[in-house]
Enzyme design. Structure first.
Site, mmCIF file in Angstrom:
data_model
loop_
_atom_site.group_PDB
_atom_site.id
_atom_site.type_symbol
_atom_site.label_atom_id
_atom_site.label_comp_id
_atom_site.label_asym_id
_atom_site.label_seq_id
_atom_site.Cartn_x
_atom_site.Cartn_y
_atom_site.Cartn_z
ATOM 1 C CD GLU A 1 -29.222 -55.272 123.147
ATOM 2 O OE1 GLU A 1 -29.500 -54.057 123.083
ATOM 3 O OE2 GLU A 1 -29.077 -55.991 122.150
ATOM 4 C CD GLU B 1 -30.617 -58.476 119.591
ATOM 5 O OE1 GLU B 1 -29.858 -57.524 119.251
ATOM 6 O OE2 GLU B 1 -31.727 -58.291 120.097
#
Length: 548
Positions: free
Chosen positions: A355, A473
């Site tokens: 991320e 995720e």
């Protein structure tokens, strides 16, 4: 009239000037917003979709907002209001707004480095029915520039939650600065200029009817997305040298997030509850940590339940991406290389700084630009390969958030096909209708950038057609105090995966309380949610054997 100017065959008049006053009201949304926690002093909450203020269970939270309003030069600001949309019922306690320095960014601010509170600007005591909190900040906002404020609450046993800009878009849904300005402009009063033609036209205009050509219609050519076609071997689905399954989808999880339960034990309990062993075991590391740890290694050497590791590593911890790319952390990379070569020879997934969008600082020289990230990624992978680490399968894990996907720098994060084996996505949806990111599995995969454009999956397939996709995720959540059934959303998982064939792995992130303490991403928050999830886990598409 102040003068006459002769001009050719006509005349022109110049006149006196008139002054006109105009009033304009403009809205500017926050460029940065975040909250801080007294008990998690080094944790950054800049990506949260809410701002939190108040004190609860011994934890004090402050919120920060920043704006850069555009106000015309010479205009006089007559009013400036800070408007904060309420996410849930506000606490009936005084909220105060203070000026603060604007040097912070939402990606970096924590309680440990937040600017000191300056002068009090305004305060209100909200009603529990207020949907928007409004503060008069006219005495501070007087011209164009950058303005930053901190918000604090006098509440000692509860918190007020407000919506951050991440709740909506960069032009709606979050903190708003509404500025009214008065501007006086001067315009000359001028009579029209008339000029007689010097010669009348002698030729009548020729009118030619337009030539109409019927449109030529060419049927559109549709090119299906290029993906890696699965080679189905008789009998079973097996992973190859880059852990890509010949058919089916790898099933994985990270369980016990934000709890003190050892991750390996949490995963085993989660597997028993959901009915399937997680082929991918997801763990997180940073800095000088040496991993995989002994418990992690043991999880992958369980003959009855074989697993492969997905290791997240924030290599630039206490440094910057630019410094890593320049070699400042080569000793860290070399030490870890030696550890892996000595202790672990099985294939594993490696995600460097997952991320990254959330940590980008686009300011030149910050060391944390998107291009710095790509350079860091290339440097680390090159050095690991030079050091003889040949069992790492590299995953770049994007957030897939519409705000970041719309940024001009987003495309610069990708380090190049030579360094990336899988393209990953971390994405979540709410199951509460009307709440931030309400949706299902299709929304996780197909979220579009703010302003429109290719959804994330289509972007990945178009730009990286040879790369398998990992949903590194994913999760479906509701607020902890708004328990909502997740069954309908879970029921979309299998159909959506079949409709997105480039997805070769999915890894659930399970926690009953996220890092903000307000979202429940667990699969068993209701009995029917768990029953639906168990049906997903039981699907035969997840029956994949790890190759040798």
């Amino acid at each position: 009239m102040t003068g006459v100017v002769a001009a050719g065959g006509g005349f022109a008049l110049t006149g006196t000037a008139n002054a006109a006053t105009t009033t304009e009201t403009t809205s500017t949304y926050s460029t940065d917003d975040a909250y801080t926690s007294s008990s998690r002093r080094t944790v950054n909450f800049g990506a949260a979709d809410k701002l939190v203020v108040g004190r609860e269970a011994g934890e004090t939270r402050l919120s920060y907002v920043k704006f850069t309003p555009k106000i015309a030069s010479g205009a006089t600001v007559t009013a400036a209001q800070l408007k904060l949309p309420v996410e849930s019922k506000p606490v009936a306690a005084t909220l105060s707004v203070h000026s603060v320095a604007s040097s912070w960014s939402e990606q970096k601010i924590t309680a440990a480095n937040a600017p000191a509170l300056g002068a009090l600007v305004a305060s209100i005591k909200p009603s529990t029915t207020d949907a928007t909190l409004t503060f008069d900040v006219s005495k501070v906002v007087t011209k164009a520039g950058t303005y930053a404020f901190a918000l604090r609450s006098s509440a000692t046993t509860a918190v007020t939650r407000l919506r951050s800009i991440e709740y909506g878009a960069t032009t709606s849904g979050g903190p708003e600065l509404v500025v009214t300005a008065r501007r006086t402009t001067t315009t000359p009063t001028t009579a029209p200029t008339s000029t007689a033609p010097t010669k009348a036209p002698t030729t009548a205009p020729t009118t030619t009817p337009p030539t109409t050509t019927p449109p030529t219609t060419t049927p559109p050519t549709t090119t299906p997305p290029t993906t890696v076609p699965p080679t189905t071997a008789p009998g079973e689905c097996v992973t190859d040298a880059l852990l890509v399954p010949s058919c089916g989808v790898l099933w994985g999880a990270a369980a016990g997030g934000f709890t003190d339960t050892p991750r390996d034990q949490a995963l085993k309990s989660w597997e028993a509850m959901t009915g399937r062993t997680a082929t991918i075991y997801h763990t997180y590391h940073k800095g000088d940590e040496q991993f995989p740890t002994k418990p992690e290694i043991a999880m992958t050497q369980d003959a009855q339940n074989p697993r492969v590791l997905l290791l997240n590593w924030k290599i630039a911890y206490n440094s910057t991406w630019a410094k890593v790319a320049a070699g400042a952390q080569d000793a860290r990379i070399d030490k870890w290389s030696a550890y892996v070569k000595k202790n672990y020879n099985q294939k594993f997934f490696l995600a460097l700084h997952h991320e990254p969008e959330n940590d980008v600082n686009a300011t030149a020289g910050s060391g944390m630009t998107a291009k710095d990230y790509a350079a860091m990624y290339r440097h680390v992978i090159t050095r690991l390969r030079t050091n003889g680490v040949t069992n790492a399968v590299n995953v770049i894990a994007f957030m897939g958030n519409e705000k970041w996907m719309a940024q001009s720098w987003w495309k610069d994060l990708y380090p190049g096909d030579a360094y990336v084996d899988w393209v990953g996505l971390d994405s979540y949806v709410s199951v509460e209708k009307g709440y931030y990111h309400y949706g299902d599995m299709g929304d996780i995969l197909d979220r579009q950038p703010t302003g429109g454009g290719l959804g994330w999956y289509d972007w990945a397939v178009k730009n990286h057609p040879t790369k398998p996709i990992m949903v590194a995720e994913w999760g479906m959540y509701h607020r902890t105090k708004s328990i909502t059934d997740k069954a309908a959303a879970f029921n979309t998982v299998i159909p959506e995966l079949k409709a997105h064939p480039a997805v070769k792995a999915v890894v659930y992130f399970d926690t009953a309380s996220d890092d903000e303490g307000d979202r429940d991403i667990s699969v068993n928050s209701t009995a029917s949610s768990l029953a639906a999830f168990k049906k997903v886990a039981a699907d035969p598409m997840f029956k994949v054997t790890l190759g040798k």
